[in-house]
Motif scaffolding. Sequence first.
Motif, short mmCIF file in Angstrom:
data_model
loop_
_atom_site.label_atom_id
_atom_site.label_comp_id
_atom_site.label_asym_id
_atom_site.label_seq_id
_atom_site.Cartn_x
_atom_site.Cartn_y
_atom_site.Cartn_z
N ILE A 252 4.97 -95.95 -13.02
CA ILE A 252 5.25 -94.86 -12.08
C ILE A 252 4.59 -93.61 -12.64
O ILE A 252 5.00 -93.10 -13.68
N LEU A 253 3.56 -93.12 -11.97
CA LEU A 253 2.69 -92.11 -12.58
C LEU A 253 3.43 -90.84 -12.97
O LEU A 253 3.18 -90.28 -14.05
N HIS A 254 4.31 -90.34 -12.10
CA HIS A 254 5.08 -89.14 -12.44
C HIS A 254 6.56 -89.50 -12.51
O HIS A 254 7.39 -88.95 -11.79
N PRO B 213 -6.09 -96.43 -10.12
CA PRO B 213 -4.84 -95.82 -9.66
C PRO B 213 -4.76 -94.32 -9.98
O PRO B 213 -3.88 -93.63 -9.48
N HIS B 214 -5.67 -93.84 -10.82
CA HIS B 214 -5.56 -92.44 -11.28
C HIS B 214 -6.91 -92.02 -11.85
O HIS B 214 -7.61 -92.84 -12.44
N HIS B 215 -7.25 -90.74 -11.70
CA HIS B 215 -8.50 -90.26 -12.28
C HIS B 215 -8.37 -90.11 -13.79
O HIS B 215 -7.26 -90.04 -14.34
N VAL B 216 -9.50 -90.03 -14.45
CA VAL B 216 -9.53 -90.09 -15.90
C VAL B 216 -9.11 -88.78 -16.56
O VAL B 216 -8.67 -88.76 -17.69
N SER B 217 -9.24 -87.66 -15.86
CA SER B 217 -9.06 -86.40 -16.59
C SER B 217 -8.79 -85.25 -15.63
O SER B 217 -8.82 -85.42 -14.41
N LEU C 285 -17.60 -89.33 -15.24
CA LEU C 285 -16.79 -89.88 -16.34
C LEU C 285 -15.72 -90.82 -15.80
O LEU C 285 -15.40 -91.84 -16.43
N ASN C 286 -15.16 -90.48 -14.65
CA ASN C 286 -14.13 -91.32 -14.04
C ASN C 286 -14.70 -92.69 -13.69
O ASN C 286 -14.07 -93.73 -13.91
N HIS C 287 -15.92 -92.69 -13.14
CA HIS C 287 -16.58 -93.96 -12.78
C HIS C 287 -16.85 -94.79 -14.04
O HIS C 287 -16.60 -96.01 -14.05
N ILE C 288 -17.34 -94.15 -15.09
CA ILE C 288 -17.61 -94.86 -16.35
C ILE C 288 -16.32 -95.48 -16.89
O ILE C 288 -16.30 -96.65 -17.32
N CYS C 289 -15.25 -94.69 -16.87
CA CYS C 289 -13.97 -95.15 -17.40
C CYS C 289 -13.47 -96.40 -16.68
O CYS C 289 -13.16 -97.41 -17.30
N TRP C 290 -13.39 -96.32 -15.34
CA TRP C 290 -12.77 -97.41 -14.61
C TRP C 290 -13.68 -98.63 -14.48
O TRP C 290 -13.19 -99.77 -14.40
N LYS C 291 -14.96 -98.43 -14.51
CA LYS C 291 -15.88 -99.59 -14.54
C LYS C 291 -15.65 -100.37 -15.83
O LYS C 291 -15.54 -101.61 -15.82
N LYS D 225 -21.02 -84.46 -21.90
CA LYS D 225 -22.05 -83.49 -22.26
C LYS D 225 -22.28 -82.58 -21.05
O LYS D 225 -21.86 -82.91 -19.93
N PRO D 226 -22.91 -81.43 -21.25
CA PRO D 226 -23.17 -80.53 -20.12
C PRO D 226 -23.92 -81.23 -19.00
O PRO D 226 -24.88 -81.97 -19.26
N GLY D 227 -23.47 -81.02 -17.78
CA GLY D 227 -24.12 -81.63 -16.62
C GLY D 227 -23.47 -82.90 -16.14
O GLY D 227 -23.72 -83.35 -15.02
N VAL D 228 -22.64 -83.51 -16.98
CA VAL D 228 -21.92 -84.73 -16.58
C VAL D 228 -20.58 -84.33 -15.99
O VAL D 228 -19.76 -83.70 -16.66
N THR D 229 -20.35 -84.67 -14.73
CA THR D 229 -19.13 -84.26 -14.05
C THR D 229 -17.96 -85.18 -14.41
O THR D 229 -18.15 -86.30 -14.90
N ILE D 230 -16.75 -84.69 -14.13
CA ILE D 230 -15.56 -85.52 -14.34
C ILE D 230 -15.62 -86.76 -13.45
O ILE D 230 -15.15 -87.83 -13.84
N GLU D 231 -16.20 -86.62 -12.26
CA GLU D 231 -16.31 -87.77 -11.36
C GLU D 231 -17.17 -88.87 -11.98
O GLU D 231 -16.85 -90.07 -11.87
#
Length: 383
Positions: free
Chosen positions: A267-269, A370-374, A339-345, A331-337
């Motif tokens: 349960i996330l929250h 189920p949830h974003h990385v950051s 990073l989120n794709h990298i994480c869940w893949k 690193k600069p220029g890499v968005t959270i989106e």
Amino acid sequence: MVNHPHALNYLDDGLGPKSKARYKKRRSILAHSIGHLIVVYGISDPPGHPHVWAMLKSPIFQEPLLLFLTGINQTQIALCLDPHSSDSKEILFIPQKDLNKEFWEGIQLGTGTIQSNKEIQQLTGIQDIRDISELESSIKERLKSTQDRSLGTFWHQSKHKKVIKDSNFKFKQKLKRWIRNEKPAMSLMNISSVLWPQRTTLDGVDQKNSEKANKLASLAFKKACQNLKEMKNEMEVSSFLEGELTSVSPFGLSFPTISASGANASILHYTRNNDSLKKGNLLLLDFGVRWYGMHADISRTVPINGQFNPLQSKLYQIVLDAQAQVEHHVKPGVTIEILNHICWKFINEALASLMFRIKGKYSVSYQTQPHHVSHLIGLQVHD
């Protein structure tokens, strides 16, 4: 420990009198970046109001933008910035000094006397102090003295036009009513696009206070782990953690602690924190403390009996390796989106491989994630 009389009314971020110049610089950058008259309003009501039955404890409740620009942590505060004024005019609006309120709730900043105004001027560096009841008339007076027909304020609105109807939105609606009869017509502009790059970039002072908040939270977590074998339920764990955190910071928790054991961790929250601890289960802890305006936000998963079983160990390692993957790509220029794709893949491929080896088939209750990385963190725990 911080112990000056207005430590919670005015956050100097540990700089003492030097904080005035820092806040003034922020106001000046914002005012001249916008180029129009700006009015920012803070939180109207303290915790528990107007819902008097909701008795909440939270030392910090100010609108983060107003806190960012002034350091003032009280209700019913407004700030007016006028870049067209020859002296870069700053006006601070604040309620009158109320000795009866101070009798009940403690010392407050307030206008109304030479001494009380001088106190605010010395703390904040803002020289023009006015009663909050004068806000509407002062804005209209200023509008009459300028040819600029734009008035800047702040409200939350996404690129998809979704609006959050919080206190910022309510103040924007109030401003619309105040200026609707102005001739020539006035327009309201949202200053958020200029504001966010300024506010979400933490300077050295903010970074230092953020590190302090995380250090305090980390020490509290280690103490909780050392005492975990003595605890019988989730509430004992969350109470222990919050006791440790609030004993070392007068600025309060970042958010209510999550103490979720076994299936509750999905349960996330999760907020109930009332289940018993069972040996063999995992315990998810999500907690944090503030130091001045900065927040810590730490999530950790530990085995209740002190040792992972083989499957838990493999799952934990997948999450740990995913974190390493994400950190490697930051690193600069890499968005959270991204990073989120990298994480869940990484997680989904590792899970599929592990579960196929164990069961020969694999399924999860979510499609991809189920949830974003950051998330960003600063003057808000989700900034």
